[in-house]
Structures are given as structure tokens and as C-alpha cells.
Scaffold this active site. Sequence first.
Site, PDB file in Angstrom:
ATOM      1  CG  ASP A 156      39.683  55.672 -85.194  1.00 19.90           C
ATOM      2  OD1 ASP A 156      40.089  54.798 -84.427  1.00 19.90           O
ATOM      3  OD2 ASP A 156      40.410  56.591 -85.619  1.00 19.90           O
ATOM      4  CG  HIS A 217      43.073  55.159 -82.472  1.00 20.42           C
ATOM      5  ND1 HIS A 217      42.564  55.628 -83.673  1.00 20.42           N
ATOM      6  CD2 HIS A 217      44.383  55.481 -82.479  1.00 20.42           C
ATOM      7  CE1 HIS A 217      43.531  56.197 -84.374  1.00 20.42           C
ATOM      8  NE2 HIS A 217      44.647  56.124 -83.676  1.00 20.42           N
ATOM      9  CB  SER A 397      46.188  58.708 -85.084  1.00 22.48           C
ATOM     10  OG  SER A 397      46.336  57.560 -85.868  1.00 22.48           O
TER      11      SER A 397
END
Length: 415
Positions: A156, A217, A397
Site C-alpha cells: 500500500d 491509506h 479497500s
Amino acid sequence: MNRRIWTTVVTTVMTMALGAIPAHAVTTASITAVAGTAQDDPAGTATADDPIDPPLYDETADGDTVRVNVVTENRDDLSSAASAGETVQSFSTLPIVTLRVDRAGLDELAAQDGVISVSEDVPVPPTLDETVPLIGADNAIKAGKTGKGSTIAVIDTGVATNHPFLKNRVVTEACFSPIDTAYGATSLCPNGTATQEGTGAANSANGPCATLEGCDHGTHVAGIAAGNGTGLSQAPATGVAPDANIIAMQVFSKFNTEKYCGTAAATPCVRSFTSAQIQALEKVWELQQAGTPVIAANLSLGSASYTTACTKDARKPAIDKLLTAGVATVVAAGNNGLQTAVNAPACVPAALTVGSTTDDDEASSFSNRGPLLDLYAPGTGIISSVLNGYDSKSGTSMAAPHVTGALAVLKQTYP
């Protein structure tokens, strides 16, 4: 729609962890059976006669060059393929090479018998309190099933490695962040190079990533899968597998062009080259082969849309290789609200493709779905760690790491 859509999938994993299903049901073969449910029909626009993705011809028509990922039948074919352009990334074990090519290079690749597919190295964006009880993970944790002994890879934007919710469980770090002036891409690795490994390499709280929107994220994803809020104030109680270890990987670059960021206001932005994702997947395989007990790699990113399996996706050889080694690649389905399609690499047959649900047991309005979807998990309003504290995010996600964490719990229960 009032169907118990995630209860029969992710909750089943937790039920297995609590002993309601025989241990022999949990094997690499069973993971393969779930991951391989997608149709095995080639997707994309390359054909058996022409392995070149047709839009590449348009992109090179005026003499321009383009980054492409070339997949060959075997590694013996790579030297011939590499002669068609400038090599920008090679791989240690996979039959893949990333090139910069012009129109003549595409024609040369099209004429080579050993070339399976040629696709653009496209830069893509990154696509708990309540949800842990929703999937039954709280009961598994009470029974001592916490993912202890397993390691999960979060591929990520890196992870805030010293975040209290994740502290002391990030065991390996790596950064694969291509630099390409033609694309306006610079590195997000803390040392400024395109590749960095070791302590601090994927720490998104430090270095150039810390100030960019979207760089929290990976920290949010890692917290859902493996966060531990024991003794912390204002933190979620726990992630799905609070004792699992984490491999933190940064696969994004910083982009400074509207072409890839969308608008001037959104520039700069973070985007991930497919080749960087392949580097990370290959590294996970190498770590597993060296003895790290990796059970799953999480990819909460993607692009495009596919209604049939994308057997020519450049990430397929790496995902297949991991599955053969007993490592599942868990991929977010995408947030386009498509009824019959998912993003890539969620369309790869060997990937575990995860859609999102709400707290009311319904498919999230934004979630992609259809015949290529394998599982649903909660993905709406999920509270987890971010660079500074905790925040709520929604998306497939957020759904994918619920499955990644559940696999660690399952592995602990049925080693």
C-alpha cells in the site's frame, strides 16, 4: 437487498476459527478453491494473435514512448523481449520485464512467439469498532484466536510503523517507488531512491509521504487487519488479528502532473505503478520462501473494470506464484458501484476478491460486484489508524483487510 451476504463468508472464517468446522477443511487447497472461482476467460484487449494492448498503439503513434509490462512464457524469453526497448524494471524470479518502448518496440514484441501480453504500466490511486463484532472476530479473540504466529503483508502507501495501534508488530519494511521523469513520478522512499529495504523503508509517518493526501491509506488498512487497541485511549478495541505481524510495503510514487492526478488542485498526488506492485508481490514470495510465515498479501488498490477474468494481467504470474506457496493475495474489488465487474488486479483468477457491505448487511452502494467477486466484508464507515490518531474511511479497500486478518486467525487455529 436484505441478504446475509458477508455473514456466509467472512463470518464463516471466524466460525471455523472457533472450532465449528473440522480442521481438515482449512488447507492451501481450500484457499485455492475459493480464489479460483472466477471465470477463466481472458480479459482486456490483447488477443492470442496480438499480445499488445491496442491503446498502446495510439499512445506511441506520434513517436512517444510508454512504460509497459511484458509477460513472457518463461524467463528464457526475457532477453529477447528486453531488446525491444529500455529496461526500467526487471524481476528476480518472474517472467516479466518492464520496458520503455516506442511504436517500433511494440511491433517487435508483437512478433515474438514467447510474449504473452504487453500492457501499460498504469499508475493507479489507493482505492472498526463495529465491524470486528460484525464478522465474529471479537468472539475469536476471546477464544485466543488472534492471528499469533502469522504474518500479513500490506502492499500500500506504507504504514506508520510506530503508531500505537500497530507498534512492535511491523517486522519487515520495503519500498518500491519508481522514479520516471516522463510520468512526473518521484520516489516516496525515505532515502529518495526507487527501492529501499530495512527499518524505516515503509514508514509513511516520516519522509516525503507524510505530508501527502492519501498516504495514511496503508496505515488504515493495516489497522483493520491487525490493529491492537489494548491499553490505548480513544482507539478501536482491536483489528481482526491483533497479534499477527505485519510486512509494511510502500508501492506508491509521488506524481506532479494533472494527467495522472486529475486536476491541478489534486496535484501532487500518490499513484502506484503496476511494476511496483509486482516487485512487492515478488518480495513477499521471497520472504515466505526464506521462512517468514506469511499467510496473505493485501492489495487495496486497482483500476479499470473487467467482467471476465483478466488472465493476461501482468500481476497474474506473481499472484499465482504466491498461491502455489500457500499465500493468498487479497484484493479490493473497487469502488465504482459496478454490478457485473471488478477492478484489476481483483479480476486475476487466483486473487481473493473482496466487496464491501454496510452495517445493515447490504452491499455498499459504491462496491463493485458480479461473478468475479469471491467475498464480502464490512467496508462502510470503518474506524482505524491513520498517521495521526484514528479516522473513519469507507471503501472496498477497508473490506479487504478484514479478510486478510481473518486468514491469519484461521491459520493460527488450523496450522
